[in-house]
Design an enzyme around this catalytic site. Structure first.
Site, PDB file in Angstrom:
ATOM      1  N   LYS A 218       0.808  -1.226   0.000  1.00  0.00           N
ATOM      2  CA  LYS A 218       0.000   0.000   0.000  1.00  0.00           C
ATOM      3  C   LYS A 218       0.840   1.275   0.000  1.00  0.00           C
ATOM      4  O   LYS A 218       2.027   1.258   0.316  1.00  0.00           O
ATOM      5  CB  LYS A 218      -1.001  -0.029   1.164  1.00  0.00           C
ATOM      6  CG  LYS A 218      -2.145  -1.018   0.852  1.00  0.00           C
ATOM      7  CD  LYS A 218      -3.257  -1.005   1.855  1.00  0.00           C
ATOM      8  CE  LYS A 218      -4.349  -1.996   1.390  1.00  0.00           C
ATOM      9  NZ  LYS A 218      -5.396  -2.163   2.388  1.00  0.00           N
ATOM     10  N   ARG A 252      -3.547  -9.933   5.050  1.00  0.00           N
ATOM     11  CA  ARG A 252      -3.912 -10.060   3.632  1.00  0.00           C
ATOM     12  C   ARG A 252      -2.728  -9.559   2.809  1.00  0.00           C
ATOM     13  O   ARG A 252      -2.364  -8.389   2.925  1.00  0.00           O
ATOM     14  CB  ARG A 252      -5.169  -9.210   3.372  1.00  0.00           C
ATOM     15  CG  ARG A 252      -5.688  -9.243   1.958  1.00  0.00           C
ATOM     16  CD  ARG A 252      -6.903  -8.332   1.836  1.00  0.00           C
ATOM     17  NE  ARG A 252      -7.414  -8.283   0.475  1.00  0.00           N
ATOM     18  CZ  ARG A 252      -6.927  -7.484  -0.475  1.00  0.00           C
ATOM     19  NH1 ARG A 252      -5.921  -6.674  -0.217  1.00  0.00           N
ATOM     20  NH2 ARG A 252      -7.456  -7.508  -1.679  1.00  0.00           N
TER      21      ARG A 252
END
Ligand code: YH5
Length: 275
Positions: A218, A252
């Site tokens: 991210k 995740r």
């Protein structure tokens, strides 16, 4: 051991990301196509993933909405193939009730909704399906969520949201023991907010449900390292290890093999502590 109704995971567990979006930010559509997706799922299963998260809606900042039919066309062939050929549970990353229903009919074992079942009909669909669900916090909508996100106290605000969503789900008939919660790293949050949440992840245990953390590749990791999305593996591994050390039950991730190795080290330390 983490038990979510019929699903059982060793903890910490790794959820492997399987994007089936042609515009996917981090995979660039490389796994679009049933056979390529299946090979990727099989590799993730071999590498130690506990579950594969199949998503056909891009929720990256600024992404366009996807129609129900388009999402179904993307995810269903992949879910069918993975369920048939790979001995690993599948979760469906969607907010659309029709996609939840079709995915579970095709064999998906869990619903992962970045909108925490707030969409029209989503709560009812999930309650009818009675499968495990992951409820994620997001401020705003994917298209605009990164325009000046703001909180009083980000950790307290996210915890309060998750408590309310767990309550709403239980009131709708969802079994509490099938619910997972997720602070939603990057979803309407600045890098500072994300770091604050990661540093205080343990506080979210007050919600009373297992925590899933998704930090892999991210933008916050890009900001911290100056790396493009394809070069964020070391930063992603560090984030996964920190999340697990701070109490996450599931992470995740895109890079399953490397993360599983790193988490073996974290798990050895946690088990020795008796955490
Ligand atoms: C999550 O955290 N995230 S999709 C932007 C990137 C890289 C990756 C800029 N679905 C989560 O993975 N579901 C997504 O580079 C999720 N928790 C849960 N439960 C966004 C994503 C990503 C976005």
């Amino acid at each position: 051991m983490l038990t979510l109704g019929p699903l059982e995971f060793d903890v910490p567990a790794v959820m492997g990301v399987l994007n089936v979006t042609p515009d996917s930010f981090s995979d660039g559509g490389r796994f679009v196509g049933r056979d390529a997706a299946l090979r990727q799922a099989e590799a993730m299963a071999r590498d130690g993933a506990a579950i594969i998260d199949v998503g056909g809606e891009s929720t990256r900042p600024g992404a366009a909405d996807v129609s129900e039919q388009e999402e179904l066309d993307r995810v269903l062939p992949v879910i069918e193939a993975v369920v048939e050929a790979a001995a690993i549970p599948v979760s469906i990353d969607t907010s659309k009730p029709a996609v939840m229903r079709a995915a579970v009919r095709a064999g998906a074992a869990m619903i992962n909704d970045v909108r925490a079942l707030r969409g029209h009909g989503a709560l009812q669909a999930a309650a009818e399906l009675q499968c495990p669900v992951c409820l994620m916090h997001m401020q705003g909508q994917p298209r605009t969520m990164q325009q000046e996100p703001s909180y009083g106290d980000v950790v307290a605000d996210v915890a309060e949201f998750l408590v309310q969503r767990v309550r709403a789900c239980v009131a709708a008939g969802l079994a509490e023991e099938r619910i997972i919660v997720d602070p939603g790293f990057g979803f309407g949050k600045t890098p500072r907010h994300n770091i604050e949440l990661l540093a205080n992840l343990r506080q979210l245990q007050s919600v009373g449900r297992p925590i899933l953390a998704g930090l892999s590749r991210k933008s916050t990791l890009g900001e911290l390292t100056g790396r493009d999305v394809g070069e964020r593996l070391p930063a992603s591994i560090a984030a996964a290890v920190i999340a697990v050390m701070e109490g996450a039950a599931i992470v995740r991730v895109h890079d399953v093999r490397e993360t599983v190795d790193a988490l073996r080290v974290a798990a050895a330390v946690l088990e020795r502590d008796g955490d």
